[in-house]
Write a protein that holds these residues in place. Structure first.
Motif, mmCIF file in Angstrom:
data_model
loop_
_atom_site.group_PDB
_atom_site.id
_atom_site.type_symbol
_atom_site.label_atom_id
_atom_site.label_comp_id
_atom_site.label_asym_id
_atom_site.label_seq_id
_atom_site.Cartn_x
_atom_site.Cartn_y
_atom_site.Cartn_z
ATOM 1 N N ASN A 166 -0.193 17.009 -8.671
ATOM 2 C CA ASN A 166 -0.510 18.436 -8.609
ATOM 3 C C ASN A 166 -1.660 18.798 -9.552
ATOM 4 O O ASN A 166 -1.850 18.157 -10.590
ATOM 5 N N ALA A 181 0.870 -1.183 0.000
ATOM 6 C CA ALA A 181 0.000 0.000 0.000
ATOM 7 C C ALA A 181 0.899 1.223 0.000
ATOM 8 O O ALA A 181 1.826 1.306 0.822
ATOM 9 N N GLY A 214 4.279 15.554 -8.486
ATOM 10 C CA GLY A 214 3.707 15.041 -7.244
ATOM 11 C C GLY A 214 4.713 14.126 -6.575
ATOM 12 O O GLY A 214 5.853 14.020 -7.026
ATOM 13 N N SER A 215 4.271 13.475 -5.518
ATOM 14 C CA SER A 215 5.183 12.656 -4.716
ATOM 15 C C SER A 215 4.675 11.230 -4.617
ATOM 16 O O SER A 215 3.534 10.941 -4.962
ATOM 17 N N VAL A 216 5.558 10.362 -4.126
ATOM 18 C CA VAL A 216 5.155 9.011 -3.730
ATOM 19 C C VAL A 216 5.534 8.863 -2.266
ATOM 20 O O VAL A 216 6.647 9.204 -1.872
ATOM 21 N N PHE A 217 4.590 8.403 -1.456
ATOM 22 C CA PHE A 217 4.848 8.171 -0.025
ATOM 23 C C PHE A 217 4.761 6.666 0.215
ATOM 24 O O PHE A 217 3.725 6.070 -0.085
ATOM 25 N N HIS A 218 5.804 6.100 0.752
ATOM 26 C CA HIS A 218 5.724 4.681 1.111
ATOM 27 C C HIS A 218 4.694 4.454 2.222
ATOM 28 O O HIS A 218 4.417 5.354 3.028
ATOM 29 N N GLY A 219 4.139 3.243 2.239
ATOM 30 C CA GLY A 219 3.140 2.870 3.248
ATOM 31 C C GLY A 219 3.564 1.589 3.939
ATOM 32 O O GLY A 219 4.275 1.613 4.933
ATOM 33 N N PHE A 235 1.086 5.703 -1.231
ATOM 34 C CA PHE A 235 0.381 6.905 -1.660
ATOM 35 C C PHE A 235 1.114 7.570 -2.815
ATOM 36 O O PHE A 235 2.340 7.549 -2.879
ATOM 37 N N SER A 236 0.336 8.214 -3.692
ATOM 38 C CA SER A 236 0.891 9.131 -4.684
ATOM 39 C C SER A 236 0.124 10.432 -4.577
ATOM 40 O O SER A 236 -1.066 10.436 -4.232
ATOM 41 N N THR A 237 0.780 11.526 -4.901
ATOM 42 C CA THR A 237 0.061 12.799 -5.048
ATOM 43 C C THR A 237 0.268 13.275 -6.473
ATOM 44 O O THR A 237 1.253 12.903 -7.136
ATOM 45 N N LYS A 286 0.174 12.477 -14.865
ATOM 46 C CA LYS A 286 1.178 11.411 -14.777
ATOM 47 C C LYS A 286 0.818 10.428 -15.890
ATOM 48 O O LYS A 286 -0.268 9.860 -15.916
#
Lengths: 141, 141
Positions: free
Chosen positions: A43, A37, B18-23, A39-41, A48
């Motif tokens: 803008n 699991a 944008g970013s990627v956040f590890h989970g 996350f991506s953000t 993307k």
């Protein structure tokens, strides 16, 4: 609709101190196992570009903001070959989008603030099983 | 630290769009299987009072805002019986907090905007396996 793609409306349960937003359960339609699991953000206004996974099923949820997803089916042996599908999910349409392997996907930030995407995937991230393509390669509407 | 509790620093990878956040990955320490992923929010200054799960391991990630977690160990046969632990995770300290079954947990909104919590739990939500208690019942610091 593209074969194997599922759009599932999800509940938000409001309380005095905060809310609970449903995501995905192991008994839900579209659940394909758990690998990662993350996350991506994206803008506002940014796209993307196309990506396709060889074996990963994506289960996408937008708990904050709004994201437009555009899908393109290039599978040779599918009933929906050549078909596109697009949907905006997030604040105004809180749904889970399930994308099977081998379907191309691009996404765009629609909300002017934070657009946050959770993917519950059935494999851990592996650049070897992902293909990328420029936005011009498939119809993005 | 309370026995079985794990605090794991996570990466945020920034990009132009944008970013990627590890989970959490299935190979990560603390991963205990997949039953359900769901979000909770908690308003600034509000405390969601003590809860304890009989069999569920919680894996908690705060992708937006900041949330304070306070844990209390009431397990009879544990080395950390009677011990408390508190931590703020989120924007300034992006970590995953793993809480084993039978440990009490309360949490509080610290960020002034949205405070969003993702729980990747190893069982689906079941009110029968959850106990609740008023905030006065255990030391909340």
């Amino acid at each position: 609709m593209i074969e194997g793609v599922i759009l599932t409306p999800l509940k938000k349960i409001c309380g005095d101190k905060g809310s609970v937003f449903h995501g995905i359960k192991s008994s839900d339609k579209g659940y394909a196992g758990f690998g990662e699991a993350y996350f991506s953000t994206v803008n506002y206004g940014d796209i993307k570009s196309w990506r396709k996974h060889k074996k990963m099923t994506l289960n996408l949820i937008v708990p904050v903001g709004e994201i437009k997803f555009v899908l393109y089916d290039s599978r040779i042996s599918g009933k929906s070959r050549g078909r596109t599908f697009s949907v905006i999910i997030g604040d105004g349409n809180y749904c889970r989008l399930t994308i099977p392997p081998q379907v191309w996907m691009a996404f765009e930030g629609v909300g002017k603030g934070l657009n946050l995407l959770l993917d519950v995937a059935n494999f851990e991230h592996d650049p070897e099983e992902e293909e990328r393509a420029e936005i011009e390669e498939f119809p993005y509407e």
